[in-house]
Design an enzyme around this catalytic site. Structure first.
Site, PDB file in Angstrom:
ATOM      1  N   GLU A 141       0.831  -1.216   0.000  1.00  0.00           N
ATOM      2  CA  GLU A 141       0.000   0.000   0.000  1.00  0.00           C
ATOM      3  C   GLU A 141       0.858   1.257   0.000  1.00  0.00           C
ATOM      4  O   GLU A 141       1.294   1.719   1.064  1.00  0.00           O
ATOM      5  CB  GLU A 141      -0.921   0.028   1.231  1.00  0.00           C
ATOM      6  N   GLU A 178      -6.394  -7.669  -0.266  1.00  0.00           N
ATOM      7  CA  GLU A 178      -6.721  -7.396   1.137  1.00  0.00           C
ATOM      8  C   GLU A 178      -8.063  -6.681   1.193  1.00  0.00           C
ATOM      9  O   GLU A 178      -8.254  -5.682   0.520  1.00  0.00           O
ATOM     10  CB  GLU A 178      -5.605  -6.516   1.719  1.00  0.00           C
TER      11      GLU A 178
END
Ligand code: MG
Length: 337
Positions: free
Chosen positions: A147, A236
């Site tokens: 991320e 995710e």
């Protein structure tokens, strides 16, 4: 209608083989668009607790008891106890990869970093090693940047990092799926789709959501990305809020799952862990070796398990060859793939 046990005992990887990207879809070795359901492990960082679940028995239980087709090893990088400080994190990941190979499921090797552009040479060293060890196997999926944060540039920062790491992997492994994160915690897939990576095949883009926080506006960004022709993989997702707290947002999760099935997007729930927080699938103090009872699951864990174990029936592969039905499935036309 008789089907041999051997045929239907195929593992997911035996069934689907090598994955690749075709347009905005991930397809299996027969060319069918596939959407797999699975779990993400928690950060691997030494001393954080979640590393206890990086063991073959837990992976076996995920496959055998929950029916996951994919599991994600989330190797912490720059944070305390992560790979840069403690290289033994790599052995934890390897144990999960080897267990996934044993179980015949797909496994995501995730460079779980928020600042990967600062550690590019270390990422290249790590993924070169992973490609050398595992790149010949269809099981392995590389996720090279979990991320990127908000405010970081896709075109100036994330994409150049990704291209360099991809080149290193491709020098060894010409074909396995590589997943790339995008800015704003892997939500800016629309931005990435306007300037995609074109120098290599089989590149997909991570899309992350937490159902209580992220709803239709993030799906709109995903649609822009799909319409621009890139493939997405939800490496995710959480049923709670983006801080991994709050309560399970059932309605929002349902809307997301419809979306993921419609667009044949695979997904891994965050996280197989027993930390005291709403996103954990397990209650605190459970044995890390699997075989968990219903009373050992949190609300999030129970929902994730129900989604995973029913996913094949809810969201079968599209245009798969007519070869078999799954034993144990109700005999209905939709089960005849
Ligand atoms: Mg390969």
């Amino acid at each position: 209608l008789f089907l041999t046990g051997a045929l239907c005992a195929q593992t997911p990887v035996q069934q689907h083989g090598h994955l690749s990207v075709a347009g905005n879809r991930i397809v299996d070795s027969s060319g069918s668009s596939v959407s797999f359901a699975g779990m993400s492990l928690f950060w691997s960082n030494t001393g954080w607790g979640g590393e206890a679940f990086y063991n073959p028995s837990a992976v076996h239980s995920m496959r055998n008891d929950w029916g996951v087709k994919v599991i994600r090893a989330a190797m912490g990088v720059e944070d305390p106890g992560g790979y840069l400080q403690d290289p033994s994190n790599k052995a934890k990941v390897e144990s999960v990869v080897q267990a996934a190979i044993q179980e015949g499921i797909y496994v995501i090797i995730d460079w779980h970093s928020h600042h990967a552009e600062n550690y590019e040479s270390q990422a290249i060293t790590f993924f070169t090693d992973m490609a050398n060890q595992f790149g010949h196997l269809p099981n392995v999926i590389y996720e090279i940047y979990n991320e990127p944060l908000g405010g970081v540039s896709w075109s100036q920062t994330v994409k150049p990092y990704a291209e360099n790491v991809i080149d290193a992997i491709r020098a060894i492994d010409p074909d396995n799926l590589i997943i790339v994160g995008s800015p704003t915690w892997s939500q800016d897939v629309d931005v990435a789709s306007q300037d995609p990576i074109t120098g290599s095949a089989n590149i997909a883009y991570a899309l992350h959501f937490y159902a209580e926080t992220h709803t239709g506006s993030l799906r709109q960004k995903a649609l822009v990305a799909l319409n621009n022709g890139i493939a997405l993989f939800v490496t995710e997702w959480g049923s709670v809020n983006a801080w991994a707290t709050g309560s399970v947002a059932y309605q929002s999760v349902s809307e997301w799952m419809q979306f993921l099935c419609e667009h044949k997007i695979s997904h891994c729930n965050w996280a197989l862990n027993d930390k005291q927080e709403a996103a954990s699938a397990l209650i605190p103090g459970v044995a890390p070796t699997g075989g968990w009872s219903a009373s050992e699951l949190t609300a999030s864990g129970a929902l994730a398990k129900s989604i995973i174990e029913s996913w094949d029936a809810v969201c079968p592969a599209v245009a798969a060859p007519a070869t078999m039905i799954r034993l144990g499935s109700p005999l209905n036309p939709n089960a005849l793939l």
